[in-house]
Design a protein around this motif. Structure first.
Motif, PDB file in Angstrom:
ATOM      1  N   ALA A 114      -4.281   6.891  -4.100  1.00 50.69           N
ATOM      2  CA  ALA A 114      -5.479   6.336  -3.444  1.00 50.69           C
ATOM      3  C   ALA A 114      -6.157   5.310  -4.338  1.00 50.69           C
ATOM      4  O   ALA A 114      -6.609   4.254  -3.868  1.00 50.69           O
ATOM      5  N   ALA A 115      -6.209   5.595  -5.643  1.00 50.62           N
ATOM      6  CA  ALA A 115      -6.797   4.627  -6.576  1.00 50.62           C
ATOM      7  C   ALA A 115      -5.963   3.351  -6.640  1.00 50.62           C
ATOM      8  O   ALA A 115      -6.491   2.245  -6.739  1.00 50.62           O
TER       9      ALA A 115
ATOM     10  N   ARG B 187      -6.256  -8.267  -3.896  1.00 45.75           N
ATOM     11  CA  ARG B 187      -6.078  -9.214  -2.794  1.00 45.75           C
ATOM     12  C   ARG B 187      -7.310 -10.070  -2.583  1.00 45.75           C
ATOM     13  O   ARG B 187      -7.193 -11.178  -2.050  1.00 45.75           O
ATOM     14  N   HIS B 188      -8.443  -9.564  -2.997  1.00 42.26           N
ATOM     15  CA  HIS B 188      -9.676 -10.340  -2.840  1.00 42.26           C
ATOM     16  C   HIS B 188      -9.934 -11.238  -4.052  1.00 42.26           C
ATOM     17  O   HIS B 188     -10.847 -12.047  -4.026  1.00 42.26           O
TER      18      HIS B 188
ATOM     19  N   THR C  90       0.848  -1.191   0.000  1.00 42.12           N
ATOM     20  CA  THR C  90       0.000   0.000   0.000  1.00 42.12           C
ATOM     21  C   THR C  90       0.882   1.239   0.000  1.00 42.12           C
ATOM     22  O   THR C  90       2.019   1.212   0.468  1.00 42.12           O
TER      23      THR C  90
ATOM     24  N   ASN D 198      -4.171   2.093  -4.187  1.00 44.19           N
ATOM     25  CA  ASN D 198      -4.459   1.334  -2.972  1.00 44.19           C
ATOM     26  C   ASN D 198      -5.780   0.579  -3.091  1.00 44.19           C
ATOM     27  O   ASN D 198      -5.890  -0.568  -2.655  1.00 44.19           O
ATOM     28  N   ARG D 199      -6.776   1.222  -3.707  1.00 44.76           N
ATOM     29  CA  ARG D 199      -8.056   0.529  -3.898  1.00 44.76           C
ATOM     30  C   ARG D 199      -7.901  -0.637  -4.863  1.00 44.76           C
ATOM     31  O   ARG D 199      -8.514  -1.692  -4.680  1.00 44.76           O
ATOM     32  N   MET D 200      -7.049  -0.464  -5.879  1.00 47.71           N
ATOM     33  CA  MET D 200      -6.838  -1.549  -6.844  1.00 47.71           C
ATOM     34  C   MET D 200      -6.169  -2.751  -6.186  1.00 47.71           C
ATOM     35  O   MET D 200      -6.588  -3.901  -6.386  1.00 47.71           O
ATOM     36  N   THR D 201      -5.089  -2.502  -5.402  1.00 48.62           N
ATOM     37  CA  THR D 201      -4.403  -3.623  -4.753  1.00 48.62           C
ATOM     38  C   THR D 201      -5.319  -4.312  -3.734  1.00 48.62           C
ATOM     39  O   THR D 201      -5.242  -5.534  -3.565  1.00 48.62           O
ATOM     40  N   GLU D 202      -6.162  -3.526  -3.096  1.00 49.20           N
ATOM     41  CA  GLU D 202      -7.109  -4.140  -2.154  1.00 49.20           C
ATOM     42  C   GLU D 202      -8.072  -5.062  -2.884  1.00 49.20           C
ATOM     43  O   GLU D 202      -8.402  -6.161  -2.407  1.00 49.20           O
ATOM     44  N   GLN D 203      -8.495  -4.638  -4.085  1.00 49.05           N
ATOM     45  CA  GLN D 203      -9.397  -5.481  -4.868  1.00 49.05           C
ATOM     46  C   GLN D 203      -8.668  -6.730  -5.365  1.00 49.05           C
ATOM     47  O   GLN D 203      -9.239  -7.824  -5.394  1.00 49.05           O
TER      48      GLN D 203
ATOM     49  N   GLU E 228      -4.422  11.439  -5.655  1.00 52.43           N
ATOM     50  CA  GLU E 228      -5.624  10.716  -6.078  1.00 52.43           C
ATOM     51  C   GLU E 228      -5.248   9.399  -6.750  1.00 52.43           C
ATOM     52  O   GLU E 228      -5.920   8.378  -6.555  1.00 52.43           O
TER      53      GLU E 228
END
Length: 578
Positions: free
Chosen positions: A269-270, A279-280, A255, A272-277, A266
Motif C-alpha cells: 500500500a505504501a 506520477r504527480h 500499481t 502504491n502511494r509512492m508511485t502515485e506521488q 502495508e
C-alpha cells in the motif's frame, strides 16, 4: 484463508511450531521402537545366551563329575588306601554333582523366564519342549547315577575291583548318553538363540524403515505446509519486486494489488502511494549529460567523495589513434564516415573492456583509456594495458578488410592503421568540468606522455610504444624492444621508450633476430660507433624488412655523419613538436 491474514511473525512461528510437532512425533516413535529393540536385546543377552551357556557348562560339569568319580575310584584302588584322600575326592565328587544340577536348573529357569515374558515374541512351545527335555534328561541321569554310584561305592568298599570297573563303564555309558542328549538340547537352544537374534535384527530394521518413513512423511508435510504459507508471503513480495523494477525503469504507472493484511500488505500500500506521488512529480529531464563507463559509475556510487575531492593514484594511460584518418575522412560522405568510425570504435574498445580497462573518452578518431585502482590492482595495470594494445593491433588486418565492405567500395580512399602510446605514472583522478557538464577523468604528466608516445609512433614507424616506467613494471611478461632514449615535447629529461612486440614467448625467429641486431645497433649508436651501428641496423632490416625504427635511426646516422653531434651528446633524441 485466515492464515494469510496473520502477521509474518505469526506465520513463521506457526511454521516452526508445526515442524517442531512433527519432529517430536518422529522422535517419540523412534524412542518407542528403539525401546522395543532394547527389550529384545536384553532378552537375548540376559536370557537366551546365558541359558545356552549354562547348558554348555552342565555338559562340562558332567565330564568333570565323571573325572572326579574316576579319581575317587583310583584312590580307593591303591594298595595303601588313604582314607583322607578318598574322603576329599568324595567331597569333590559331591560338589561337582551339585554344580551340575545347579547349571541345569539355572538353564531351565532362564528358559521359563523367556516363556513367561509377554513383551517379546518367542517360540514358547519349542522352549517348553526344551525345558521338559532338560528336566527329563537330568532326572533320568540322576536316577541312573544314584543307583550306579551307590553300587560302585559298595563295590569299592568291598574291594571288588572287577565289578567296580564294570560298574564304572556302565556309568560312563550313561554319562555319554546324557551328553548326547544335552548336545541335542544345546543345538535346539542355539536355534532359538538364532531365532531371537533374527527377531532383534528384524525389529531394528523395521525401526529404521519406520523412522525413515515417518521422517520423510514429516519432511513432506512440513515442506508442503511451509510452501503453502511461504507462497502467501513470497507472491506479494514478487509483485512488489516487479513494481520496483518498473519504477527503476522510469515507469511509474505500476500499481500492486494488496492481497494480504500483514506487513507486506502495508508495504504494498505504501508503494502504491509512492508511485502515485511520483506520477504527480516532474519527470526526470535528464539522467546523465554524458555516457561514462559503468565501472566508473559504480565506483562513484561506492565512493562519491572521490568525484568531489579527487585522488592521486598510480595509473597506466593509453592513447589509441587511427593513422590516415584526415585523408580518409576527406573522401567520405558524412554517413560513411560515421559508419566507419562507429565500427572502428566498437572493434578497438572491446580489447580495452575485455582487459578491464576504463574508456575515458573518444577524441575525434582517438580513444583515451586507463587502468588502475580502484578498478583493478596496481600490479596488474601495466600488463593488462599491454595485452589490450596487442589485441587492438591484432584487429588491424581484419579492420582493413572490413571497412571497404562496410562502405560498399572496393578499397578505402586511404590506408588505415593504428598507433598506440602507453605511459604509467601518478595522476589526479576526479570530476572535471562545469556545473552543467562534468567528466570523471585523469590528468597529469603520464596522460601527456601517453599522448605524445602515440604521436611518436609516426616518427619511428611503430604501432605500440610504451614509456620506461611501464616497461619496467611489465618486465618479462611481454616481449619488449627498447627503441630509443627520447625527450618528448614538454619534457626535459629523456627516458627510454619501448615497443611492445608480442606476448611472452610469442616472438617469431625473425622478430627475435630483429631485436638482437637492433639492441647491438642501439648500443653502437649511443657509443658513436656509427659504422658498427649502421651494419647492425642493416642486419635488423634483413631480418624484418621495412622495420621502422631501424630505418629511422639509419637516417639519423646519415645526419650525424654530415653534422656530428656535440661533445655533450647523450645518445637521446629530443622532439620539439607534438
Amino acid at each position: 484463508m485466515p492464515i494469510f491474514n496473520q502477521s509474518i511473525r505469526r506465520k513463521i512461528v506457526g511454521i516452526a511450531l508445526g515442524l517442531i510437532v512433527l519432529m517430536l512425533v518422529t522422535s517419540i516413535l523412534s524412542m518407542v521402537m528403539s525401546s522395543q529393540v532394547g527389550v529384545l536385546l536384553d532378552e537375548l543377552t540376559n536370557r537366551y545366551i546365558p541359558a545356552y551357556s549354562h547348558l554348555a557348562r552342565a555338559n562340562i560339569r558332567s565330564l568333570e563329575r565323571a573325572l572326579a568319580l574316576r579319581q575317587m575310584v583310583m584312590t580307593k584302588m591303591e594298595s595303601s588306601s588313604d582314607e583322607e584322600a578318598y574322603a576329599a575326592r568324595l567331597r569333590d565328587f559331591e560338589a561337582l554333582d551339585r554344580k551340575f544340577e545347579e547349571e541345569a536348573e539355572t538353564a531351565r529357569k532362564l528358559i521359563n523366564a523367556i516363556i513367561d515374558d509377554t513383551r517379546t515374541y518367542s517360540d514358547n512351545a519349542a522352549l517348553a519342549r526344551l525345558d521338559v527335555r532338560i528336566e527329563s534328561a537330568v532326572n533320568e541321569l540322576r536316577r541312573s547315577l544314584d543307583e550306579g554310584n551307590a553300587k560302585l561305592l559298595k563295590q569299592i568298599e568291598a574291594k571288588d575291583m572287577v565289578q567296580a570297573r564294570a560298574t564304572l563303564e556302565q556309568l560312563d555309558t550313561l554319562r555319554d548318553q546324557f551328553n548326547r542328549k544335552i548336545d541335542a538340547i544345546r543345538a535346539d537352544m542355539l536355534t532359538q538363540v538364532f531365532f531371537s537374534t533374527s527377531q532383534v535384527i528384524s525389529r531394528q530394521y523395521q525401526a529404521i524403515i519406520v523412522s525413515g518413513a515417518v521422517t520423510l512423511l514429516a519432511a513432506v508435510v512440513g515442506f508442503a505446509f511451509a510452501l503453502l504459507v511461504s507462497s502467501g508471503i513470497t507472491r506479494p513480495v514478487r509483485l512488489l519486486l516487479a513494481g520496483t523494477r518498473e519504477v527503476e525503469a522510469g515507469r511509474f504507472d505500476k500499481t500492486i494489488t494488496v492481497s494480504t493484511q500483514d506487513e507486506i500488505g502495508e508495504l504494498a500500500a505504501a508503494f502504491n502511494r509512492m508511485t502515485e506521488q511520483l506520477r504527480h512529480n516532474e519527470r526526470v529531464r535528464e539522467t546523465f549529460g554524458r555516457y561514462i563507463d559503468p565501472k566508473v559509475v559504480q565506483g562513484l556510487i561506492d565512493r562519491p567523495e572521490v568525484a568531489i575531492d579527487g585522488e592521486r593514484r598510480l595509473m597506466t594511460i593509453m592513447f589509441c589513434d587511427m593513422s590516415g584518418f584526415t585523408s580518409m575522412s576527406e573522401g567520405m560522405t558524412p554517413r560513411g564516415l560515421v559508419k566507419v568510425m562507429n565500427h572502428y570504435f566498437t572493434v578497438m574498445s572491446a580489447p580495452v573492456r575485455n582487459n578491464r580497462g576504463i574508456i575515458d573518452k573518444y577524441i575525434g578518431d582517438a580513444i583515451m583509456s586507463y587502468w588502475g585502482p580502484p578498478f583493478i590492482e596496481e600490479n596488474e595495470q601495466t600488463l593488462l594495458a599491454g595485452i589490450a594494445a596487442i589485441e587492438m593491433a591484432d584487429q588491424v588486418p581484419a579492420l582493413q578488410r572490413q571497412l571497404p565492405d562496410l562502405l560498399g567500395i572496393r578499397a578505402m580512399p586511404a590506408p588505415c592503421d593504428l598507433r598506440i602510446g602507453i605511459a604509467t605514472g601518478e595522476v589526479l583522478t576526479g570530476s572535471i568540468g562545469s556545473e552543467l557538464m562534468m567528466s570523471f577523468t585523469v590528468m597529469g604528466d603520464a596522460v601527456n606522455l601517453a599522448s605524445r608516445l602515440e604521436a611518436v609512433n609516426k616518427v619511428y614507424g611503430t604501432r605500440i610504444l610504451i614509456a620506461q616506467a611501464t616497461a619496467e613494471a611489465i618486465g618479462s611478461r611481454l616481449e619488449l624492444r627498447e627503441i630509443d632514449r627520447l625527450a618528448v615535447a614538454g619534457q626535459i629529461a629523456p627516458q627510454a621508450i619501448f615497443e611492445v612486440m608480442a606476448r611472452a614467448g610469442a616472438l617469431t625467429d625473425a622478430q627475435a633476430s630483429l631485436r638482437t641486431h637492433y639492441a647491438e645497433a642501439l648500443a653502437a649508436y649511443r657509443a658513436r660507433r656509427f659504422d658498427a651501428a649502421r651494419a647492425a641496423f642493416n642486419a635488423a632490416l634483413e631480418a624484418v624488412p621495412g622495420d621502422g625504427p631501424s630505418r629511422t635511426l639509419l637516417g639519423r646516422i646519415a645526419q650525424f655523419e654530415a653534422s656530428p653531434p656535440g661533445e655533450g651528446w647523450d645518445g637521446a633524441w629530443r622532439l620539439d613538436s607534438k
